[in-house]
Design a protein around this motif. Structure first.
Motif, PDB file in Angstrom:
ATOM      1  N   ASN A 136       0.828  -1.218   0.000  1.00 28.94           N
ATOM      2  CA  ASN A 136       0.000   0.000   0.000  1.00 28.94           C
ATOM      3  C   ASN A 136       0.854   1.258   0.000  1.00 28.94           C
ATOM      4  N   ASN A 137       1.916   1.246  -0.818  1.00 32.73           N
ATOM      5  CA  ASN A 137       2.813   2.387  -0.857  1.00 32.73           C
ATOM      6  C   ASN A 137       3.043   2.902  -2.280  1.00 32.73           C
ATOM      7  N   GLY A 138       1.974   2.883  -3.057  1.00 34.79           N
ATOM      8  CA  GLY A 138       2.019   3.465  -4.396  1.00 34.79           C
ATOM      9  C   GLY A 138       1.778   4.964  -4.330  1.00 34.79           C
ATOM     10  N   VAL A 139       2.421   5.688  -5.242  1.00 39.82           N
ATOM     11  CA  VAL A 139       2.271   7.143  -5.315  1.00 39.82           C
ATOM     12  C   VAL A 139       2.036   7.532  -6.769  1.00 39.82           C
ATOM     13  N   LEU A 140       0.990   8.309  -6.989  1.00 43.45           N
ATOM     14  CA  LEU A 140       0.710   8.864  -8.308  1.00 43.45           C
ATOM     15  C   LEU A 140       1.143  10.321  -8.331  1.00 43.45           C
ATOM     16  N   VAL A 141       1.960  10.665  -9.320  1.00 44.94           N
ATOM     17  CA  VAL A 141       2.289  12.063  -9.603  1.00 44.94           C
ATOM     18  C   VAL A 141       1.524  12.389 -10.883  1.00 44.94           C
ATOM     19  N   TYR A 142       0.531  13.258 -10.756  1.00 46.53           N
ATOM     20  CA  TYR A 142      -0.401  13.552 -11.848  1.00 46.53           C
ATOM     21  C   TYR A 142      -0.227  15.001 -12.292  1.00 46.53           C
ATOM     22  N   LEU A 143      -0.098  15.195 -13.591  1.00 45.76           N
ATOM     23  CA  LEU A 143       0.051  16.524 -14.170  1.00 45.76           C
ATOM     24  C   LEU A 143      -1.091  16.754 -15.154  1.00 45.76           C
ATOM     25  N   LEU A 144      -1.878  17.791 -14.902  1.00 45.84           N
ATOM     26  CA  LEU A 144      -2.953  18.199 -15.809  1.00 45.84           C
ATOM     27  C   LEU A 144      -2.472  19.452 -16.533  1.00 45.84           C
ATOM     28  N   LEU A 145      -2.071  19.283 -17.784  1.00 48.72           N
ATOM     29  CA  LEU A 145      -1.429  20.361 -18.529  1.00 48.72           C
ATOM     30  C   LEU A 145      -2.313  21.600 -18.684  1.00 48.72           C
ATOM     31  N   ALA A 146      -3.572  21.433 -19.035  1.00 55.85           N
ATOM     32  CA  ALA A 146      -4.447  22.576 -19.295  1.00 55.85           C
ATOM     33  C   ALA A 146      -4.599  23.481 -18.079  1.00 55.85           C
ATOM     34  N   ASP A 147      -4.589  22.911 -16.900  1.00 50.55           N
ATOM     35  CA  ASP A 147      -4.738  23.696 -15.670  1.00 50.55           C
ATOM     36  C   ASP A 147      -3.397  24.025 -15.013  1.00 50.55           C
ATOM     37  N   HIS A 148      -2.304  23.512 -15.582  1.00 54.56           N
ATOM     38  CA  HIS A 148      -0.978  23.694 -14.962  1.00 54.56           C
ATOM     39  C   HIS A 148      -1.032  23.249 -13.499  1.00 54.56           C
ATOM     40  N   ARG A 149      -1.646  22.102 -13.271  1.00 51.30           N
ATOM     41  CA  ARG A 149      -1.826  21.589 -11.906  1.00 51.30           C
ATOM     42  C   ARG A 149      -1.094  20.276 -11.753  1.00 51.30           C
ATOM     43  N   ILE A 150      -0.471  20.118 -10.606  1.00 50.28           N
ATOM     44  CA  ILE A 150       0.198  18.885 -10.230  1.00 50.28           C
ATOM     45  C   ILE A 150      -0.476  18.385  -8.963  1.00 50.28           C
ATOM     46  N   GLU A 151      -0.810  17.124  -8.969  1.00 53.20           N
ATOM     47  CA  GLU A 151      -1.416  16.501  -7.794  1.00 53.20           C
ATOM     48  C   GLU A 151      -0.643  15.235  -7.476  1.00 53.20           C
ATOM     49  N   ILE A 152      -0.425  15.007  -6.206  1.00 52.42           N
ATOM     50  CA  ILE A 152       0.207  13.766  -5.760  1.00 52.42           C
ATOM     51  C   ILE A 152      -0.802  13.041  -4.891  1.00 52.42           C
ATOM     52  N   VAL A 153      -1.053  11.793  -5.262  1.00 52.54           N
ATOM     53  CA  VAL A 153      -1.972  10.951  -4.493  1.00 52.54           C
ATOM     54  C   VAL A 153      -1.169   9.756  -4.005  1.00 52.54           C
ATOM     55  N   ALA A 154      -1.168   9.568  -2.690  1.00 52.68           N
ATOM     56  CA  ALA A 154      -0.406   8.474  -2.085  1.00 52.68           C
ATOM     57  C   ALA A 154      -1.356   7.482  -1.432  1.00 52.68           C
ATOM     58  N   ASP A 155      -0.978   6.237  -1.475  1.00 53.83           N
ATOM     59  CA  ASP A 155      -1.792   5.167  -0.892  1.00 53.83           C
ATOM     60  C   ASP A 155      -1.781   5.250   0.629  1.00 53.83           C
ATOM     61  N   ARG A 156      -2.616   4.477   1.243  1.00 55.90           N
ATOM     62  CA  ARG A 156      -2.827   4.515   2.693  1.00 55.90           C
ATOM     63  C   ARG A 156      -1.590   4.117   3.498  1.00 55.90           C
ATOM     64  N   GLY A 157      -0.618   3.494   2.899  1.00 58.68           N
ATOM     65  CA  GLY A 157       0.615   3.159   3.603  1.00 58.68           C
ATOM     66  C   GLY A 157       1.381   4.390   4.060  1.00 58.68           C
ATOM     67  N   PHE A 158       1.056   5.549   3.493  1.00 63.00           N
ATOM     68  CA  PHE A 158       1.720   6.798   3.868  1.00 63.00           C
ATOM     69  C   PHE A 158       0.992   7.546   4.971  1.00 63.00           C
ATOM     70  N   ASP A 159      -0.209   7.080   5.345  1.00 67.00           N
ATOM     71  CA  ASP A 159      -0.981   7.767   6.384  1.00 67.00           C
ATOM     72  C   ASP A 159      -0.151   7.896   7.655  1.00 67.00           C
ATOM     73  N   GLY A 160      -0.044   9.104   8.162  1.00 67.71           N
ATOM     74  CA  GLY A 160       0.709   9.355   9.385  1.00 67.71           C
ATOM     75  C   GLY A 160       2.207   9.441   9.184  1.00 67.71           C
ATOM     76  N   LEU A 161       2.685   9.187   7.971  1.00 67.37           N
ATOM     77  CA  LEU A 161       4.128   9.246   7.696  1.00 67.37           C
ATOM     78  C   LEU A 161       4.527  10.517   6.962  1.00 67.37           C
ATOM     79  N   VAL A 162       3.767  10.857   5.943  1.00 68.31           N
ATOM     80  CA  VAL A 162       4.074  12.016   5.110  1.00 68.31           C
ATOM     81  C   VAL A 162       2.896  12.973   5.176  1.00 68.31           C
TER      82      VAL A 162
END
Length: 162
Positions: free
Chosen positions: A77-103
């Motif tokens: 449960n330690n997958g991380v998505l680095v998502y870039l939406l070009l039209a909005d110039h937005r970067i989002e990072i979504v981390a799995d539940r293994g990161f809860d309380g760590l990061v």
């Protein structure tokens, strides 16, 4: 205005040509030699018009992509998505539940800021590398590779062009 940005967004393959994608994949793979996590980098040029009209945010779309690409489906449960939406110039990072309380949110936000700086400078590949590097640093700290760990590459390293 947002709708126009999405209707006329550049193609992801124009922003990230094949050679650039391979260098990003190599950085993901090199990082994964140092930690037990899984990193997925995804780029989407724009949202469909109906999603923009309905007010979908980059964060909401990143959560959808996280599920669709099964980034959540890693053994630790330690997958991380680095998502870039070009039209909005937005970067989002979504981390799995293994990161809860760590990061914390601030740490993920710092990784996004590194990417934003490079994007603002017109350097999309450098932005991706900065994001992958920042996420790798967090993964090495919280999920370091131990002697004897078997490298099971649960998510492909090549960035996803959506």
């Amino acid at each position: 205005m947002r709708l126009l940005r999405h209707l006329f967004a550049p193609e992801a393959s124009g922003v990230f040509p094949a050679a650039s994608l391979q260098r990003i994949a190599d950085a993901v793979a090199a990082g994964e030699q140092r930690h037990r996590g899984e990193v997925c980098f995804a780029v989407e040029p724009a949202l469909p018009a109906w999603r923009v009209v309905r007010g979908m945010t980059a964060r909401e779309r990143a959560l959808d992509v996280f599920a669709q690409l099964r980034v959540w489906d890693t053994q630790a449960n330690n997958g991380v998505l680095v998502y870039l939406l070009l039209a909005d110039h937005r970067i989002e990072i979504v981390a799995d539940r293994g990161f809860d309380g760590l990061v914390g949110d601030a740490q993920w936000r710092d990784a996004c800021r590194l990417m934003e700086e490079r994007l603002a400078a017109g350097e999309p590949e450098a932005a991706a590398m900065a994001g992958v590097g920042a996420v790798t640093g967090l993964l090495v700290h919280h999920f370091p590779r131990m002697t004897g760990d078997v490298d099971e590459n649960e998510l492909r390293d090549l960035p996803r062009l959506l």
